[in-house]
Motif scaffolding. Structure first.
Motif: not given
Length: 103
Positions: A41-49, A72-81
């Motif tokens: 629930g805090e991931l969007v606000a804390r994405l910079g971390e 969500f992270l993949a859509a932001q360009g993060v290599d997430a698994v």
């Protein structure tokens, strides 16, 4: 979405960055050492971390919330698994888990 088993993440050792998206009350019950802890629930606000220079392995209780976070992270360009089965499967496979201890 990419998936990885708990055993494969564990085999990477300290090189694996694990993002735990469970709530603090869940972390107080069982957790992994050395994780980056950001509730879903805090991931969007804390994405910079969340680091963008390496693969982020995402963990929750059983895999549902971590799948959402991974997408969500993949859509932001993060290599997430997504870690398949979450901490439940991690524990079931006999991998190290810290029980209690975090407030």
């Amino acid at each position: 979405m990419q998936h990885i088993t708990p055993a494969d993440v564990h085999a990477k050792g300290e090189d694996a960055l694990i993002l735990d998206v469970r709530e603090p009350v869940e972390l107080a019950q069982a957790r992994l050492d050395g994780t980056l802890d950001i509730p879903l629930g805090e991931l969007v606000a804390r994405l910079g971390e969340v680091p963008t220079d390496r693969t982020v392995h995402v963990l929750c209780h059983s895999g549902g919330r971590s799948a959402q976070a991974t997408e969500f992270l993949a859509a932001q360009g993060v290599d997430a698994v997504n870690i398949t089965g979450g901490i439940t499967e991690w524990h079931r496979q006999g991998l190290p888990v810290v029980i209690g201890g975090r407030e």
